[in-house]
Design a protein around this motif. Structure first.
Motif, PDB file in Angstrom:
ATOM      1  N   LEU A 136      33.035  19.717  75.396  1.00  0.00           N
ATOM      2  CA  LEU A 136      34.309  19.619  76.109  1.00  0.00           C
ATOM      3  C   LEU A 136      35.434  19.140  75.206  1.00  0.00           C
ATOM      4  O   LEU A 136      35.260  18.243  74.385  1.00  0.00           O
ATOM      5  N   ASP A 137      36.602  19.732  75.378  1.00  0.00           N
ATOM      6  CA  ASP A 137      37.781  19.328  74.608  1.00  0.00           C
ATOM      7  C   ASP A 137      38.147  17.872  74.872  1.00  0.00           C
ATOM      8  O   ASP A 137      38.665  17.190  73.988  1.00  0.00           O
ATOM      9  N   THR A 138      37.873  17.391  76.072  1.00  0.00           N
ATOM     10  CA  THR A 138      38.212  16.000  76.402  1.00  0.00           C
ATOM     11  C   THR A 138      37.395  15.007  75.591  1.00  0.00           C
ATOM     12  O   THR A 138      37.771  13.834  75.505  1.00  0.00           O
ATOM     13  N   ALA A 139      36.294  15.438  74.975  1.00  0.00           N
ATOM     14  CA  ALA A 139      35.448  14.554  74.169  1.00  0.00           C
ATOM     15  C   ALA A 139      35.836  14.561  72.684  1.00  0.00           C
ATOM     16  O   ALA A 139      35.223  13.851  71.887  1.00  0.00           O
ATOM     17  N   ILE A 140      36.843  15.335  72.304  1.00  0.00           N
ATOM     18  CA  ILE A 140      37.260  15.421  70.899  1.00  0.00           C
ATOM     19  C   ILE A 140      37.901  14.103  70.473  1.00  0.00           C
ATOM     20  O   ILE A 140      38.791  13.578  71.146  1.00  0.00           O
ATOM     21  N   ARG A 141      37.439  13.580  69.328  1.00  0.00           N
ATOM     22  CA  ARG A 141      37.966  12.335  68.765  1.00  0.00           C
ATOM     23  C   ARG A 141      38.224  12.539  67.270  1.00  0.00           C
ATOM     24  O   ARG A 141      37.524  13.287  66.602  1.00  0.00           O
ATOM     25  N   ASP A 142      39.181  11.820  66.734  1.00  0.00           N
ATOM     26  CA  ASP A 142      39.457  11.810  65.293  1.00  0.00           C
ATOM     27  C   ASP A 142      39.597  13.221  64.726  1.00  0.00           C
ATOM     28  O   ASP A 142      39.026  13.547  63.678  1.00  0.00           O
ATOM     29  N   ALA A 143      40.365  14.038  65.389  1.00  0.00           N
ATOM     30  CA  ALA A 143      40.529  15.437  64.973  1.00  0.00           C
ATOM     31  C   ALA A 143      41.460  15.556  63.776  1.00  0.00           C
ATOM     32  O   ALA A 143      42.450  14.835  63.668  1.00  0.00           O
ATOM     33  N   THR A 144      41.115  16.471  62.907  1.00  0.00           N
ATOM     34  CA  THR A 144      41.972  16.866  61.799  1.00  0.00           C
ATOM     35  C   THR A 144      42.461  18.271  62.102  1.00  0.00           C
ATOM     36  O   THR A 144      41.641  19.196  62.240  1.00  0.00           O
ATOM     37  N   ASN A 145      43.755  18.424  62.251  1.00  0.00           N
ATOM     38  CA  ASN A 145      44.313  19.739  62.577  1.00  0.00           C
ATOM     39  C   ASN A 145      44.346  20.642  61.350  1.00  0.00           C
ATOM     40  O   ASN A 145      44.426  20.173  60.214  1.00  0.00           O
ATOM     41  N   ARG A 146      44.321  21.935  61.591  1.00  0.00           N
ATOM     42  CA  ARG A 146      44.506  22.925  60.532  1.00  0.00           C
ATOM     43  C   ARG A 146      45.986  22.938  60.130  1.00  0.00           C
ATOM     44  O   ARG A 146      46.837  22.451  60.867  1.00  0.00           O
ATOM     45  N   ASP A 147      46.279  23.582  59.017  1.00  0.00           N
ATOM     46  CA  ASP A 147      47.671  23.830  58.632  1.00  0.00           C
ATOM     47  C   ASP A 147      48.069  25.163  59.256  1.00  0.00           C
ATOM     48  O   ASP A 147      48.115  26.192  58.593  1.00  0.00           O
ATOM     49  N   LEU A 148      48.303  25.134  60.543  1.00  0.00           N
ATOM     50  CA  LEU A 148      48.601  26.344  61.294  1.00  0.00           C
ATOM     51  C   LEU A 148      49.881  27.017  60.813  1.00  0.00           C
ATOM     52  O   LEU A 148      49.918  28.226  60.592  1.00  0.00           O
ATOM     53  N   ALA A 149      50.938  26.246  60.613  1.00  0.00           N
ATOM     54  CA  ALA A 149      52.206  26.825  60.176  1.00  0.00           C
ATOM     55  C   ALA A 149      52.057  27.472  58.798  1.00  0.00           C
ATOM     56  O   ALA A 149      52.547  28.583  58.567  1.00  0.00           O
ATOM     57  N   GLY A 150      51.373  26.804  57.892  1.00  0.00           N
ATOM     58  CA  GLY A 150      51.167  27.352  56.560  1.00  0.00           C
ATOM     59  C   GLY A 150      50.330  28.619  56.586  1.00  0.00           C
ATOM     60  O   GLY A 150      50.636  29.597  55.898  1.00  0.00           O
ATOM     61  N   PHE A 151      49.277  28.612  57.401  1.00  0.00           N
ATOM     62  CA  PHE A 151      48.418  29.790  57.510  1.00  0.00           C
ATOM     63  C   PHE A 151      49.187  30.961  58.116  1.00  0.00           C
ATOM     64  O   PHE A 151      49.148  32.081  57.606  1.00  0.00           O
ATOM     65  N   ALA A 152      49.884  30.715  59.201  1.00  0.00           N
ATOM     66  CA  ALA A 152      50.634  31.779  59.872  1.00  0.00           C
ATOM     67  C   ALA A 152      51.685  32.381  58.939  1.00  0.00           C
ATOM     68  O   ALA A 152      51.932  33.591  58.966  1.00  0.00           O
ATOM     69  N   ALA A 153      52.276  31.564  58.103  1.00  0.00           N
ATOM     70  CA  ALA A 153      53.310  32.049  57.179  1.00  0.00           C
ATOM     71  C   ALA A 153      52.761  33.060  56.167  1.00  0.00           C
ATOM     72  O   ALA A 153      53.520  33.842  55.610  1.00  0.00           O
ATOM     73  N   THR A 154      51.444  33.053  55.956  1.00  0.00           N
ATOM     74  CA  THR A 154      50.843  34.010  55.007  1.00  0.00           C
ATOM     75  C   THR A 154      50.616  35.381  55.640  1.00  0.00           C
ATOM     76  O   THR A 154      50.244  36.319  54.945  1.00  0.00           O
ATOM     77  N   LEU A 155      50.838  35.490  56.942  1.00  0.00           N
ATOM     78  CA  LEU A 155      50.581  36.728  57.677  1.00  0.00           C
ATOM     79  C   LEU A 155      51.914  37.397  58.018  1.00  0.00           C
ATOM     80  O   LEU A 155      52.528  37.104  59.041  1.00  0.00           O
ATOM     81  N   SER A 156      52.364  38.307  57.167  1.00  0.00           N
ATOM     82  CA  SER A 156      53.712  38.864  57.291  1.00  0.00           C
ATOM     83  C   SER A 156      53.933  39.683  58.563  1.00  0.00           C
ATOM     84  O   SER A 156      55.058  39.789  59.038  1.00  0.00           O
ATOM     85  N   ASP A 157      52.885  40.263  59.146  1.00  0.00           N
ATOM     86  CA  ASP A 157      53.026  41.069  60.357  1.00  0.00           C
ATOM     87  C   ASP A 157      52.798  40.280  61.639  1.00  0.00           C
ATOM     88  O   ASP A 157      52.926  40.824  62.742  1.00  0.00           O
ATOM     89  N   LEU A 158      52.445  39.009  61.519  1.00  0.00           N
ATOM     90  CA  LEU A 158      52.117  38.214  62.696  1.00  0.00           C
ATOM     91  C   LEU A 158      53.332  38.091  63.607  1.00  0.00           C
ATOM     92  O   LEU A 158      54.405  37.673  63.181  1.00  0.00           O
ATOM     93  N   ALA A 159      53.149  38.481  64.865  1.00  0.00           N
ATOM     94  CA  ALA A 159      54.243  38.448  65.835  1.00  0.00           C
ATOM     95  C   ALA A 159      53.994  37.451  66.962  1.00  0.00           C
ATOM     96  O   ALA A 159      54.941  36.939  67.555  1.00  0.00           O
TER      97      ALA A 159
END
Length: 169
Positions: free
Chosen positions: A86-109
């Motif tokens: 369950l997502d409610t049990a998630i603790r001490d999460a490290t997020n991805r670099d979503l903005a950086g990853f998305a920026a590498t995808l030129s066609d991403l809409a």
């Protein structure tokens, strides 16, 4: 609590749509597959969106069919401690670099979030970036039992706008 690590992205450089979950559940982690739990409606929903019988295909072929439609999969969390799925049990999460990853995808809409936790964490990472259409979807998990599959399907069908036309197998 056990430390969990998410999967690498399943995506092609020309993807138009990125679907983000939060963190794979126990069954998915054990199988090494996105959305492996048999009660999770993800593959059925994506089959409805793409017009293909995705649940009937082997896992690797499912991923290839999504890629052929310009769809990628990833998670907003890289690692976290969690007992169970369950997502409610998630603790001490490290997020991805979503903005950086998305920026590498030129066609991403568009970036779609599968469930509330993915949407909350993903939107936090994309504050001030208006290049993408952001889509909050009801969770495909059976744990999100307050909504029928048919109602989930109705909301997930918006993704059709961002997928590539069906390509031959």
């Amino acid at each position: 609590m056990t430390q969990k690590a998410a999967f690498p992205p399943s995506i092609a450089p020309d993807a138009r749509l990125l679907i983000l979950g939060s963190l794979p559940g126990e069954r998915s982690l054990a199988a090494g597959q996105y959305y492996a739990h048999p009660t999770n409606a993800f593959w059925w929903l994506m089959g409805e969106v793409t017009g293909e019988a995705l649940p009937a295909l082997p896992y690797d072929e499912r991923l290839l069919r999504l890629i052929a439609h310009g769809i990628g999969l990833w998670d907003v969390i890289a690692t976290a401690r969690r007992e169970g799925s369950l997502d409610t049990a998630i603790r001490d999460a490290t997020n991805r670099d979503l903005a950086g990853f998305a920026a590498t995808l030129s066609d991403l809409a568009a970036i779609a979030f599968n469930g509330g936790e993915a949407a909350r964490r993903g939107r936090q990472q994309l504050v001030g970036i208006d290049r993408y259409t952001l889509i909050d979807l009801p969770s495909s998990s059976a744990a999100h039992a307050g909504m029928t599959r048919a109602a989930k399907r109705e909301e997930w069908m918006v993704l059709r706008h961002w997928i590539s036309p069906r390509q031959p197998s």
